[in-house]
Design a protein around this motif. Structure first.
Motif, PDB file in Angstrom:
ATOM      1  N   SER A  51       1.009  -1.247  -0.110  1.00 45.35           N
ATOM      2  CA  SER A  51       0.055  -0.112  -0.108  1.00 45.35           C
ATOM      3  C   SER A  51       0.762   1.057   0.053  1.00 45.35           C
ATOM      4  O   SER A  51       2.216   1.346   0.103  1.00 45.35           O
ATOM      5  CB  SER A  51      -0.769  -0.157   1.263  1.00 45.35           C
ATOM      6  N   ARG A  52       0.161   2.312  -0.350  1.00 39.53           N
ATOM      7  CA  ARG A  52       1.109   3.620  -0.203  1.00 39.53           C
ATOM      8  C   ARG A  52       1.492   3.964   1.151  1.00 39.53           C
ATOM      9  O   ARG A  52       2.693   4.360   1.429  1.00 39.53           O
ATOM     10  CB  ARG A  52       0.152   4.875  -0.874  1.00 39.53           C
ATOM     11  N   GLY A  53       0.909   3.463   2.335  1.00 38.74           N
ATOM     12  CA  GLY A  53       1.109   3.737   3.500  1.00 38.74           C
ATOM     13  C   GLY A  53       2.336   2.889   4.105  1.00 38.74           C
ATOM     14  O   GLY A  53       3.493   3.056   4.676  1.00 38.74           O
ATOM     15  N   ASP A  54       2.681   1.539   3.466  1.00 40.36           N
ATOM     16  CA  ASP A  54       3.769   0.708   3.642  1.00 40.36           C
ATOM     17  C   ASP A  54       5.125   1.461   2.742  1.00 40.36           C
ATOM     18  O   ASP A  54       6.004   1.403   3.757  1.00 40.36           O
ATOM     19  CB  ASP A  54       3.534  -0.707   2.952  1.00 40.36           C
ATOM     20  N   VAL A  55       4.627   2.142   1.845  1.00 39.50           N
ATOM     21  CA  VAL A  55       5.975   2.859   1.294  1.00 39.50           C
ATOM     22  C   VAL A  55       6.206   3.940   2.129  1.00 39.50           C
ATOM     23  O   VAL A  55       7.399   4.227   2.141  1.00 39.50           O
ATOM     24  CB  VAL A  55       5.352   3.113  -0.336  1.00 39.50           C
ATOM     25  N   LEU A  56       5.169   4.819   2.517  1.00 44.96           N
ATOM     26  CA  LEU A  56       5.536   5.881   3.304  1.00 44.96           C
ATOM     27  C   LEU A  56       6.456   5.587   4.486  1.00 44.96           C
ATOM     28  O   LEU A  56       7.254   6.235   4.794  1.00 44.96           O
ATOM     29  CB  LEU A  56       4.306   6.619   3.383  1.00 44.96           C
ATOM     30  N   THR A  57       6.118   4.557   5.095  1.00 44.30           N
ATOM     31  CA  THR A  57       6.638   3.932   6.135  1.00 44.30           C
ATOM     32  C   THR A  57       8.248   3.647   5.875  1.00 44.30           C
ATOM     33  O   THR A  57       9.021   3.836   6.708  1.00 44.30           O
ATOM     34  CB  THR A  57       5.947   2.843   6.868  1.00 44.30           C
ATOM     35  N   GLU A  58       8.192   2.936   4.879  1.00 45.27           N
ATOM     36  CA  GLU A  58       9.718   2.523   4.545  1.00 45.27           C
ATOM     37  C   GLU A  58      10.529   3.376   4.354  1.00 45.27           C
ATOM     38  O   GLU A  58      11.651   3.616   4.491  1.00 45.27           O
ATOM     39  CB  GLU A  58       9.663   1.303   3.415  1.00 45.27           C
ATOM     40  N   VAL A  59      10.129   4.570   3.135  1.00 41.68           N
ATOM     41  CA  VAL A  59      10.847   5.451   2.644  1.00 41.68           C
ATOM     42  C   VAL A  59      11.277   6.640   3.791  1.00 41.68           C
ATOM     43  O   VAL A  59      12.166   7.520   3.437  1.00 41.68           O
ATOM     44  CB  VAL A  59      10.407   6.142   1.436  1.00 41.68           C
TER      45      VAL A  59
END
Length: 66
Positions: A51-59
């Motif tokens: 999800s976009r949230g997963d990406v935001l957490t990682e980046v």
């Protein structure tokens, strides 16, 4: 016997350089992969199951954190 000691000392002196190089390389690769992840569109994220949230957490992590 003194010759063996000299060889061991030389090897130990070069080991931290390799370790530092490996660490810096890992940090660079992690930074680059996070940049690429951030640039993916929603369709690509759907394909890999993120999800976009997963990406935001990682980046949002600093490059030194795994």
């Amino acid at each position: 016997m003194a010759r063996i000691s000299a060889l061991n000392t030389g090897f130990a002196a070069s080991a931290p350089t390799t370790s530092l190089t490996d660490t810096l390389n890992a940090w660079y690769v992690r930074w680059q992969e996070r940049r690429e992840l951030a640039s993916l569109d929603q369709r690509a994220l759907d394909d890999i199951g993120l999800s976009r949230g997963d990406v935001l957490t990682e980046v949002s992590k600093p490059f030194w954190r795994a």
